[in-house]
Design a protein around this motif. Structure first.
Motif, PDB file in Angstrom:
ATOM      1  N   HIS A   1      13.799  -1.699   7.535  1.00 28.50           N
ATOM      2  CA  HIS A   1      12.618  -0.858   7.685  1.00 28.50           C
ATOM      3  C   HIS A   1      13.040   0.537   7.232  1.00 28.50           C
ATOM      4  N   ILE A   2      12.562   0.949   6.075  1.00 26.57           N
ATOM      5  CA  ILE A   2      12.993   2.197   5.446  1.00 26.57           C
ATOM      6  C   ILE A   2      11.771   3.070   5.172  1.00 26.57           C
ATOM      7  N   LEU A   3      11.739   4.249   5.771  1.00 22.60           N
ATOM      8  CA  LEU A   3      10.656   5.184   5.504  1.00 22.60           C
ATOM      9  C   LEU A   3      10.944   5.906   4.195  1.00 22.60           C
ATOM     10  N   ALA A   4       9.947   5.972   3.350  1.00 21.18           N
ATOM     11  CA  ALA A   4      10.075   6.700   2.087  1.00 21.18           C
ATOM     12  C   ALA A   4       8.887   7.648   1.991  1.00 21.18           C
ATOM     13  N   VAL A   5       9.152   8.928   2.166  1.00 24.10           N
ATOM     14  CA  VAL A   5       8.111   9.947   2.199  1.00 24.10           C
ATOM     15  C   VAL A   5       8.190  10.757   0.915  1.00 24.10           C
ATOM     16  N   GLY A   6       7.066  10.844   0.230  1.00 19.75           N
ATOM     17  CA  GLY A   6       7.044  11.520  -1.060  1.00 19.75           C
ATOM     18  C   GLY A   6       7.152  10.533  -2.209  1.00 19.75           C
ATOM     19  N   LEU A   7       6.759   9.304  -1.979  1.00 21.69           N
ATOM     20  CA  LEU A   7       6.792   8.279  -3.027  1.00 21.69           C
ATOM     21  C   LEU A   7       5.694   8.525  -4.051  1.00 21.69           C
ATOM     22  N   PRO A   8       5.965   8.220  -5.297  1.00 24.07           N
ATOM     23  CA  PRO A   8       4.880   8.251  -6.280  1.00 24.07           C
ATOM     24  C   PRO A   8       3.984   7.030  -6.065  1.00 24.07           C
ATOM     25  N   THR A   9       2.715   7.147  -6.413  1.00 25.62           N
ATOM     26  CA  THR A   9       1.781   6.049  -6.187  1.00 25.62           C
ATOM     27  C   THR A   9       2.099   4.812  -7.023  1.00 25.62           C
ATOM     28  N   ASP A  10       2.878   4.983  -8.084  1.00 28.39           N
ATOM     29  CA  ASP A  10       3.220   3.829  -8.931  1.00 28.39           C
ATOM     30  C   ASP A  10       4.605   3.257  -8.615  1.00 28.39           C
ATOM     31  N   PHE A  11       5.132   3.518  -7.423  1.00 27.08           N
ATOM     32  CA  PHE A  11       6.431   2.979  -7.032  1.00 27.08           C
ATOM     33  C   PHE A  11       6.371   1.455  -7.093  1.00 27.08           C
ATOM     34  N   ALA A  12       7.308   0.873  -7.809  1.00 30.44           N
ATOM     35  CA  ALA A  12       7.308  -0.575  -8.017  1.00 30.44           C
ATOM     36  C   ALA A  12       7.619  -1.323  -6.728  1.00 30.44           C
ATOM     37  N   PRO A  13       6.802  -2.319  -6.395  1.00 29.82           N
ATOM     38  CA  PRO A  13       7.048  -3.095  -5.176  1.00 29.82           C
ATOM     39  C   PRO A  13       8.376  -3.827  -5.218  1.00 29.82           C
ATOM     40  N   SER A  14       8.946  -3.965  -4.046  1.00 33.06           N
ATOM     41  CA  SER A  14      10.101  -4.851  -3.903  1.00 33.06           C
ATOM     42  C   SER A  14       9.540  -6.262  -3.829  1.00 33.06           C
ATOM     43  N   HIS A  15      10.377  -7.240  -3.969  1.00 37.39           N
ATOM     44  CA  HIS A  15       9.921  -8.624  -3.832  1.00 37.39           C
ATOM     45  C   HIS A  15       9.951  -8.957  -2.343  1.00 37.39           C
ATOM     46  N   SER A  16       8.943  -8.463  -1.626  1.00 33.36           N
ATOM     47  CA  SER A  16       8.843  -8.641  -0.179  1.00 33.36           C
ATOM     48  C   SER A  16       7.445  -9.144   0.155  1.00 33.36           C
ATOM     49  N   PRO A  17       7.229 -10.439   0.027  1.00 34.40           N
ATOM     50  CA  PRO A  17       5.878 -10.962   0.271  1.00 34.40           C
ATOM     51  C   PRO A  17       5.414 -10.781   1.714  1.00 34.40           C
ATOM     52  N   ASP A  18       6.357 -10.778   2.657  1.00 35.90           N
ATOM     53  CA  ASP A  18       6.023 -10.555   4.064  1.00 35.90           C
ATOM     54  C   ASP A  18       7.256  -9.988   4.754  1.00 35.90           C
ATOM     55  N   PHE A  19       7.429 -10.244   6.018  1.00 39.74           N
ATOM     56  CA  PHE A  19       8.527  -9.645   6.781  1.00 39.74           C
ATOM     57  C   PHE A  19       9.743 -10.554   6.912  1.00 39.74           C
ATOM     58  N   HIS A  20       9.897 -11.487   6.003  1.00 39.56           N
ATOM     59  CA  HIS A  20      11.044 -12.394   6.025  1.00 39.56           C
ATOM     60  C   HIS A  20      11.829 -12.261   4.726  1.00 39.56           C
TER      61      HIS A  20
ATOM     62  N   PRO B 250       0.792  -1.237   0.000  1.00 39.03           N
ATOM     63  CA  PRO B 250       0.000   0.000   0.000  1.00 39.03           C
ATOM     64  C   PRO B 250       0.825   1.290   0.000  1.00 39.03           C
ATOM     65  N   ILE B 251       0.444   2.189  -0.869  1.00 37.88           N
ATOM     66  CA  ILE B 251       0.806   3.604  -0.775  1.00 37.88           C
ATOM     67  C   ILE B 251      -0.555   4.297  -0.738  1.00 37.88           C
ATOM     68  N   VAL B 252      -0.973   4.666   0.465  1.00 41.85           N
ATOM     69  CA  VAL B 252      -2.332   5.147   0.683  1.00 41.85           C
ATOM     70  C   VAL B 252      -2.478   6.566   0.158  1.00 41.85           C
ATOM     71  N   ASP B 253      -3.475   6.776  -0.684  1.00 40.69           N
ATOM     72  CA  ASP B 253      -3.751   8.114  -1.197  1.00 40.69           C
ATOM     73  C   ASP B 253      -4.509   8.906  -0.136  1.00 40.69           C
ATOM     74  N   THR B 254      -3.792   9.750   0.560  1.00 41.67           N
ATOM     75  CA  THR B 254      -4.391  10.558   1.629  1.00 41.67           C
ATOM     76  C   THR B 254      -4.749  11.969   1.163  1.00 41.67           C
ATOM     77  N   GLN B 255      -4.609  12.234  -0.124  1.00 40.64           N
ATOM     78  CA  GLN B 255      -4.907  13.575  -0.632  1.00 40.64           C
ATOM     79  C   GLN B 255      -6.324  14.056  -0.314  1.00 40.64           C
ATOM     80  N   PRO B 256      -7.344  13.181  -0.308  1.00 43.48           N
ATOM     81  CA  PRO B 256      -8.703  13.667   0.013  1.00 43.48           C
ATOM     82  C   PRO B 256      -8.850  14.201   1.439  1.00 43.48           C
ATOM     83  N   TYR B 257      -7.893  13.919   2.326  1.00 37.08           N
ATOM     84  CA  TYR B 257      -7.987  14.336   3.720  1.00 37.08           C
ATOM     85  C   TYR B 257      -7.232  15.636   3.990  1.00 37.08           C
ATOM     86  N   ARG B 258      -6.724  16.259   2.961  1.00 35.74           N
ATOM     87  CA  ARG B 258      -6.010  17.530   3.118  1.00 35.74           C
ATOM     88  C   ARG B 258      -7.001  18.676   3.286  1.00 35.74           C
TER      89      ARG B 258
END
Length: 162
Positions: free
Chosen positions: A91-110, A59-67
């Motif tokens: 665990h890497i925070l990425a703020v300002g990501l585009p909504t089409d940022f390609a997922p990493s191959h991370s099916p879960d937390f392992h 998820p990259i949650v579109d929070t624009q409607p709550y502005r």
């Protein structure tokens, strides 16, 4: 000797949070409610950074409607990929990501074979225009060698509350 704090110095300061979760990953409130509560508490901005793993459908949650005029949101996610020295995913925070940022191959937390490293994922997020921070290094078990290996990060989170 008394040293002034940053918040008593002259200037304009913004109150915000760059790391929080909603029901789109392991949080307990819907994205709309998370934003509403931060706005009601007087925050100026919020980045909803849910866990960007396959188990949560990346998820990259579109929070624009709550502005509003006095509250803004910044799109982002908490990225996970590649094992640190302790065998846990980054665990890497990425703020300002585009909504089409390609997922990493991370099916879960392992970690999984063929997964990009944390350093590669951080660099890819920066190339996509994100502000990148290493999230909760103490909690994650970050070593000095780990820290030196991730050169694309702009910051390190120094406080995390759960």
């Amino acid at each position: 000797m008394h040293r002034p704090t940053a918040f008593t110095a002259p200037g304009r300061f913004w109150r915000g949070n760059l790391h929080t979760h909603s029901t789109r990953s392991d949080g307990v409130l819907l994205p709309e409610e998370v934003c509403r509560r931060y706005r009601a508490e007087g925050y100026d901005f919020l980045a909803l950074t849910d866990h960007f793993v396959g188990a949560y459908d990346y998820p990259i949650v579109d929070t624009q409607p709550y502005r509003t005029e006095d509250f803004t949101t910044i799109l982002g996610a908490e990225l996970h990929s590649g094992a640190m020295a302790n065998g846990e995913l980054w665990h890497i925070l990425a703020v300002g990501l585009p909504t089409d940022f390609a997922p990493s191959h991370s099916p879960d937390f392992h970690p999984v074979e063929g997964q990009e490293t944390g350093a590669e994922l951080a660099a890819r997020a920066v190339a996509a225009g994100a502000f990148v921070a290493v999230a909760h290094p103490q909690w994650s078990g970050l070593t000095l060698a780990d820290a030196r290996g991730i050169t694309a990060a702009h910051a390190v989170e120094i406080y995390n509350h759960g």
